[in-house]
Design a protein around this motif. Structure first.
Motif, short mmCIF file in Angstrom:
data_model
loop_
_atom_site.label_atom_id
_atom_site.label_comp_id
_atom_site.label_asym_id
_atom_site.label_seq_id
_atom_site.Cartn_x
_atom_site.Cartn_y
_atom_site.Cartn_z
N LYS A 67 -3.59 48.58 55.18
CA LYS A 67 -4.63 48.17 54.19
C LYS A 67 -4.69 48.86 53.04
O LYS A 67 -4.94 48.52 51.87
CB LYS A 67 -6.12 48.56 54.90
N VAL A 68 -3.86 50.28 52.88
CA VAL A 68 -3.89 50.96 51.66
C VAL A 68 -2.81 50.33 50.96
O VAL A 68 -2.77 50.45 49.55
CB VAL A 68 -3.29 52.29 52.24
N LEU A 69 -1.65 49.78 51.67
CA LEU A 69 -0.59 49.04 50.93
C LEU A 69 -1.12 47.78 50.13
O LEU A 69 -0.90 47.50 48.98
CB LEU A 69 0.64 48.79 51.78
N SER A 70 -1.99 47.15 51.02
CA SER A 70 -2.56 45.81 50.30
C SER A 70 -3.42 46.24 49.13
O SER A 70 -3.39 45.68 47.99
CB SER A 70 -3.06 44.82 51.29
N LEU A 71 -4.30 46.89 49.43
CA LEU A 71 -5.19 47.71 48.37
C LEU A 71 -4.52 48.05 47.06
O LEU A 71 -4.83 47.72 45.86
CB LEU A 71 -6.11 48.78 48.67
N SER A 72 -3.31 48.82 47.22
CA SER A 72 -2.69 49.09 45.95
C SER A 72 -2.22 48.12 45.17
O SER A 72 -1.92 47.88 43.96
CB SER A 72 -1.43 50.24 46.43
N MET A 73 -1.75 47.13 46.05
CA MET A 73 -1.00 45.88 45.25
C MET A 73 -2.02 45.08 44.49
O MET A 73 -1.94 44.75 43.45
CB MET A 73 -0.18 44.90 46.19
N ALA A 74 -3.19 44.89 45.37
CA ALA A 74 -4.38 44.08 44.67
C ALA A 74 -4.95 44.86 43.40
O ALA A 74 -5.30 44.22 42.43
CB ALA A 74 -5.35 43.71 45.59
N PHE A 75 -4.98 46.32 43.35
CA PHE A 75 -5.52 47.05 42.38
C PHE A 75 -4.59 47.21 41.17
O PHE A 75 -5.16 47.04 39.95
CB PHE A 75 -5.72 48.44 42.89
N LYS A 76 -3.30 47.00 41.65
CA LYS A 76 -2.31 46.97 40.51
C LYS A 76 -2.38 45.72 39.78
O LYS A 76 -2.31 45.56 38.44
CB LYS A 76 -0.93 47.05 41.28
#
Ligand code: DON
Length: 304
Positions: A67-76
């Motif tokens: 979830k941290v990885l998908s969050l970071s991609m969406a935030f980017k």
């Protein structure tokens, strides 16, 4: 000079001799196959030196750590507009709870509970042409490891028993906060959760949260401001209704998964990952939490 290797070796010895190893998750049938006698740990320091002990090279289902990885991609991709769709407050509830979602009109409390990660999955599906493929590529790039992959049998297994996630996605959809088809969003979400990695691969992947948004190869993926925010969310929400206890005992931002993995970071210093499949009552790795507490106590290193 702290002897990281010695601390990790001792932690593994102690974990192996621990009698109560917790309970392996079985609500996703494939996960029930994990052997709770396994224990791995890896640390990657700010000079790129890696220390490992135990079953650190064995892959496991990273589940909610993803979830941290998908969050970071969406935030980017979306920047601060993301926060119109999902909050940044701890929920104090288990990861799969639904009641707050109803009370707060389909805006999940934070991106690390299941409901929040489902909204993040929806964002990525709207933004990407080939979402699963592009997400996997992003993870491989930040880890500098093209062998990282999904475990399709885990994704299929979760789909068959993912009733609460279907309930959450439908509730979010009823409030207008899910723009894509429920099945499409959950297919992405189940795949993202099925990523398999070893502790050694996890510390490589999460190095950018230690290294101010720059991955192992020093490519910039996130700004320092973005990393600051993601690390804050890990600290306040990474362990659901045990986030307070984790901050209290371990003192690092981190994220757990029901596959028994935990990753924790000390900005500018190190990334640390543990794997022990037996969980405590809150769904976090029992021996993993103990190991991390021992590590920060014995090394005197924490954000506090
Ligand atoms: O949605 C689920 O229930 C799982 N795919 C992930 C849950 C999880 O890892 C919670 N973390 N401790």
């Amino acid at each position: 000079m702290i002897d990281f290797q010695n601390i990790l070796n001792t932690i593994v010895e102690e974990a192996k001799s621990e009698k109560n190893k917790g309970v392996v998750a079985s609500y996703i049938p494939e996960l029930a196959k994990a052997d709770k006698n396994k224990f791995g740990v890896s640390l990657l320091d700010n000079k790129g030196k890696k220390y490992s002990a135990g079953n650190s090279n064995e892959q496991f289902s990273i589940q909610s750590i993803s979830k941290v990885l998908s969050l970071s991609m969406a935030f980017k991709i979306l920047g601060d507009d993301l926060w119109h769709r999902v909050g940044v407050e701890p929920s104090g509830d288990p990861y799969n709870h639904l009641s707050l979602l109803e009370m707060e009109n389909g805006i999940p409390r934070n991106p690390l509970i299941n409901a929040g990660a489902i909204v993040i999955a929806d964002v990525l599906i709207s933004q990407l042409k080939d979402p699963k493929k592009e997400f996997l590529k992003y993870v491989q790039q930040i880890a500098n490891d093209s062998s990282i992959t999904f475990d399709k049998s885990v994704a299929v297994s979760e789909k068959k028993t993912g009733f609460r996630n279907y309930a959450a996605a439908n509730l979010i959809k009823s409030f207008g906060n899910l723009h894509n088809d429920v099945d499409e969003v959950l297919d992405f979400y189940f795949h993202q959760c099925s990523l398999i990695m070893s502790c050694q691969q996890l510390v490589d992947t999460f190095y950018l949260f230690v290294n101010r948004g720059n991955c192992l190869q020093n490519h910039a993926y996130l700004s320092l401001q973005q990393v600051k925010r993601i690390n804050a969310i890990m600290l306040t929400s990474g362990f659901y209704d045990e986030a307070g206890e984790f901050a209290f005992k371990v003192g690092l931002p981190g994220k757990s998964g029901v596959g028994g993995g935990i990753v924790a970071i000390l900005p500018d210093k190190f990334c640390l990952a543990t794997w022990s499949p037996g969980l405590n009552k809150k769904g976090n790795s029992k021996l993993g939490m103990q190991a991390l507490e021992k590590f920060t106590t014995r090394s005197n290193l924490s954000i506090f």
